[in-house]
Design an enzyme around this catalytic site. Structure first.
Site, PDB file in Angstrom:
ATOM      1  N   GLY A 108       1.791   5.219  -6.789  1.00 63.03           N
ATOM      2  CA  GLY A 108       0.471   5.480  -7.365  1.00 63.03           C
ATOM      3  C   GLY A 108      -0.590   4.919  -6.458  1.00 63.03           C
ATOM      4  O   GLY A 108      -0.675   3.718  -6.266  1.00 63.03           O
ATOM      5  N   HIS A 109      -1.343   5.792  -5.817  1.00 65.63           N
ATOM      6  CA  HIS A 109      -2.442   5.356  -4.950  1.00 65.63           C
ATOM      7  C   HIS A 109      -3.758   5.643  -5.647  1.00 65.63           C
ATOM      8  O   HIS A 109      -3.956   6.753  -6.135  1.00 65.63           O
ATOM      9  CB  HIS A 109      -2.450   6.166  -3.643  1.00 65.63           C
ATOM     10  CG  HIS A 109      -1.380   5.781  -2.696  1.00 65.63           C
ATOM     11  ND1 HIS A 109      -1.168   6.452  -1.522  1.00 65.63           N
ATOM     12  CD2 HIS A 109      -0.477   4.802  -2.738  1.00 65.63           C
ATOM     13  CE1 HIS A 109      -0.155   5.893  -0.881  1.00 65.63           C
ATOM     14  NE2 HIS A 109       0.280   4.891  -1.607  1.00 65.63           N
TER      15      HIS A 109
ATOM     16  N   GLN B  49       5.679   2.808  -1.969  1.00 63.21           N
ATOM     17  CA  GLN B  49       6.361   1.535  -2.284  1.00 63.21           C
ATOM     18  C   GLN B  49       6.161   0.568  -1.095  1.00 63.21           C
ATOM     19  O   GLN B  49       5.109   0.598  -0.500  1.00 63.21           O
ATOM     20  CB  GLN B  49       7.841   1.728  -2.622  1.00 63.21           C
ATOM     21  CG  GLN B  49       8.069   2.429  -3.945  1.00 63.21           C
ATOM     22  CD  GLN B  49       7.964   3.930  -3.826  1.00 63.21           C
ATOM     23  OE1 GLN B  49       8.552   4.518  -2.952  1.00 63.21           O
ATOM     24  NE2 GLN B  49       7.230   4.561  -4.717  1.00 63.21           N
TER      25      GLN B  49
ATOM     26  N   LYS C 154      -2.588   0.225  -0.677  1.00 63.16           N
ATOM     27  CA  LYS C 154      -2.421   1.017   0.553  1.00 63.16           C
ATOM     28  C   LYS C 154      -3.353   2.211   0.594  1.00 63.16           C
ATOM     29  O   LYS C 154      -3.801   2.621   1.649  1.00 63.16           O
ATOM     30  CB  LYS C 154      -0.985   1.556   0.652  1.00 63.16           C
ATOM     31  CG  LYS C 154       0.057   0.512   0.901  1.00 63.16           C
ATOM     32  CD  LYS C 154       1.428   1.138   1.082  1.00 63.16           C
ATOM     33  CE  LYS C 154       2.041   1.699  -0.187  1.00 63.16           C
ATOM     34  NZ  LYS C 154       2.393   0.734  -1.212  1.00 63.16           N
TER      35      LYS C 154
ATOM     36  N   ASP D 265       2.018  -1.812  -4.327  1.00 67.23           N
ATOM     37  CA  ASP D 265       0.719  -2.071  -4.954  1.00 67.23           C
ATOM     38  C   ASP D 265      -0.156  -2.982  -4.106  1.00 67.23           C
ATOM     39  O   ASP D 265      -0.943  -3.770  -4.630  1.00 67.23           O
ATOM     40  CB  ASP D 265       0.899  -2.671  -6.364  1.00 67.23           C
ATOM     41  CG  ASP D 265       1.843  -1.830  -7.197  1.00 67.23           C
ATOM     42  OD1 ASP D 265       1.706  -0.601  -7.152  1.00 67.23           O
ATOM     43  OD2 ASP D 265       2.738  -2.395  -7.854  1.00 67.23           O
TER      44      ASP D 265
HETATM   45  P1  IMP Z   1      12.125   3.219  -9.055  1.00 68.03           P
HETATM   46  O1  IMP Z   1      11.509   3.456  -7.712  1.00 68.03           O
HETATM   47  O2  IMP Z   1      11.394   3.907 -10.163  1.00 68.03           O
HETATM   48  O3  IMP Z   1      13.585   3.487  -9.064  1.00 68.03           O
HETATM   49  O4  IMP Z   1      11.989   1.655  -9.393  1.00 68.03           O
HETATM   50  C1  IMP Z   1      12.690   0.663  -8.657  1.00 68.03           C
HETATM   51  C2  IMP Z   1      11.831  -0.565  -8.445  1.00 68.03           C
HETATM   52  O5  IMP Z   1      10.751  -0.265  -7.574  1.00 68.03           O
HETATM   53  C3  IMP Z   1      11.186  -1.096  -9.732  1.00 68.03           C
HETATM   54  O6  IMP Z   1      11.119  -2.515  -9.650  1.00 68.03           O
HETATM   55  C4  IMP Z   1       9.791  -0.505  -9.696  1.00 68.03           C
HETATM   56  O7  IMP Z   1       8.866  -1.275 -10.438  1.00 68.03           O
HETATM   57  C5  IMP Z   1       9.517  -0.577  -8.203  1.00 68.03           C
HETATM   58  N1  IMP Z   1       8.528   0.425  -7.763  1.00 68.03           N
HETATM   59  C6  IMP Z   1       8.727   1.738  -7.576  1.00 68.03           C
HETATM   60  N2  IMP Z   1       7.619   2.327  -7.138  1.00 68.03           N
HETATM   61  C7  IMP Z   1       6.690   1.374  -7.018  1.00 68.03           C
HETATM   62  C8  IMP Z   1       5.321   1.359  -6.567  1.00 68.03           C
HETATM   63  O8  IMP Z   1       4.743   2.367  -6.143  1.00 68.03           O
HETATM   64  N3  IMP Z   1       4.716   0.153  -6.591  1.00 68.03           N
HETATM   65  C9  IMP Z   1       5.335  -0.981  -6.983  1.00 68.03           C
HETATM   66  N4  IMP Z   1       6.599  -1.020  -7.400  1.00 68.03           N
HETATM   67  C10 IMP Z   1       7.266   0.151  -7.418  1.00 68.03           C
END
Ligand code: IMP
Length: 444
Positions: free
Chosen positions: A40-41, A224, A16, A13
């Site tokens: 999510g962009h 991420q 990007k 977040d």
């Molecule tokens: P998962 O990727 O859904 O398995 O989540 C694992 C961890 O990564 C959690 O703490 C999510 O909140 C975090 N996470 C996954 N995708 C994002 C993203 O795009 N932005 C911020 N945090 C993310």
């Protein structure tokens, strides 16, 4: 022609999408190399907001081929819905390519993700519940279904039957849930999704190499971020793929020698969603999963925490979850510079600091009385780390109209120069608002 990687340097977040979009303009191919629709962009073009989860940012340019590479996990329903949304807004999606080697997210992945989080209770990770972890687990266990399996219904069905037998046992015996129906899943994936996805399925490794060999510019887009990396992040509070720049090689099928530019994206402060350590975290007055308790916190800290959430609109693009806020952490950034071999930085959302009297930067940690300037490798040390701050004067000027270096007040320039000195790489771009044109390009 060498390739460029854009990578998040914090916990995701960082904003990007905006700079990926800017860099993408110069490219012919934009390649997503890991993650799934947990990302999510948001890109704002002419006041219109585009929320992208799976489709690479480059889709908004007619000259770009957007590629979803082998390292991504794909939920076809989500991908098709995103394409429909883009098409309805007049964006041409016919150029999108999806690797046949990318793994599919199936309904049991989402179920198991959701149920595991529920079972963990207070120990939950705060995942996005999109099935990302279970899909990557199946990939590593070699029982995953891939996008190319959609092209061969017999193989798809045979693999599904084998794996679903086991998943239904888990759903019933571990989670006390009803089984999922193989016919229903097969019908949706093969009859409803496949005909629409088929024209997009491609050998993307070949596509990327043909582009590189033809001298085209290739952008490798990470989702991420560095500290959510499965190997290098704050394990186990991480995602299940490798967002770091090295992940671009395996996730897209190129060797490291092709990459000559690695742009790290960092927000002018830090946020995190989900649980896990966060040394510079500030408490907020609302609820955030895994957030810092408010007990014993003074009003000033709450005011600052709320400022970052409210002024920075720090709510998940897709999940709507409130993010945990904190000050810029140069210790983490120095580590991100190393892990990604960053050649430059882009700082986003500098305008969120506009109204602050003073701004803080964490330059070291105090770990049980010992000063540490590098990220501690041991989880207990990271949990015990207390930030050591340097305080700089704020600029108290509205930066949202700033587009040239000379528009930045001296205090803002000093802040950026201080960050550069702390982390050791130049800051090339500075975001001053959500719009596509709200940024300053800093030159040597
Ligand atoms: P998962 O990727 O859904 O398995 O989540 C694992 C961890 O990564 C959690 O703490 C999510 O909140 C975090 N996470 C996954 N995708 C994002 C993203 O795009 N932005 C911020 N945090 C993310």
């Amino acid at each position: 022609m060498p390739a460029t990687v854009v990578v998040g340097t914090q916990w995701g977040d960082e904003g990007k999408g905006k700079f990926t979009d800017l860099v993408a303009k110069e490219m012919q191919l934009v390649v997503r190399y890991q993650g799934g629709h947990n990302a999510g962009h948001t890109i704002v073009v002419d006041g219109e907001s585009f929320a992208l989860q799976l489709v690479p940012s480059g889709v908004l340019y007619d000259h770009i081929t957007p590629v979803i590479a082998n390292g991504v996990v794909v939920d076809p329903t989500v991908l098709l819905a995103e394409m429909d949304m883009l098409t309805a807004k007049g964006v041409d999606c016919s150029r999108i390519k999806v690797s046949g080697n990318a793994h599919l997210i199936l309904p049991y992945h989402q179920e198991i993700d959701r149920l595991t989080e529920r079972r963990l209770g207070n120990a939950k990770l705060g995942t996005t519940k999109r099935g990302i972890g279970p899909a990557y687990s199946d990939k590593a266990s070699r029982v995953g279904l891939r996008v190319q399996d959609l092209l061969d219904p017999k193989i798809f069905r045979a693999k599904l039957d084998v794996v679903l037998k086991e998943k239904n046992q888990v759903l019933a015996k571990v989670f006390n849930q009803l089984p999922l129906d193989a016919d229903e899943i097969a019908h949706h994936y093969l009859e409803e999704c496949r005909p629409r996805l088929e024209p997009h399925i491609a050998d993307t490794v070949n596509l990327v190499h043909e582009a590189l060999e033809a001298g085209q510019h290739v952008l490798l887009e990470g989702a991420q971020a560095t500290f959510l990396d499965l190997d290098h992040g704050t394990y186990p509070f991480v995602t299940s793929s490798n967002p770091v720049a090295g992940g671009a090689c395996t996730g897209a099928g190129i060797g490291p020698r092709y990459i000559d530019r690695v742009m790290g994206i960092a927000k002018a402060y830090v946020t995190r969603v989900g649980t896990g350590p966060f040394p510079t975290e500030l408490a907020i007055s609302g609820e955030a999963v895994g957030g810092k308790p408010r007990d014993g916190v003074d009003d000033e800290e709450l005011r600052l925490g709320d400022h970052f959430v409210d002024v920075g609109h720090e709510y998940g693009t897709n999940s709507g979850r409130r993010r945990r806020p904190g000050w810029f952490d140069a210790v983490m950034l120095r580590h991100a510079v190393r892990l990604n071999s960053l050649s430059e930085l882009a700082i986003t959302k500098l305008d969120v600091l506009d109204k602050l009297e003073e701004v803080r930067v964490c330059v070291a940690y105090d770990v049980r009385g010992e000063r540490m300037e590098h990220l501690p490798y041991h989880q207990s040390d990271l949990h015990a780390a207390r930030p050591v701050y340097e305080t700089l004067p704020g600029w108290r000027t509205d930066l949202t109209q700033a587009t040239e270096t000379h528009h930045l007040p001296r205090e803002a320039e000093d802040y950026l120069a201080f960050l550069e000195e702390q982390v050791g790489v130049p800051i090339r771009l500075v975001g001053t608002g959500p719009g596509r044109t709200q940024f300053v390009h800093r030159r040597d």
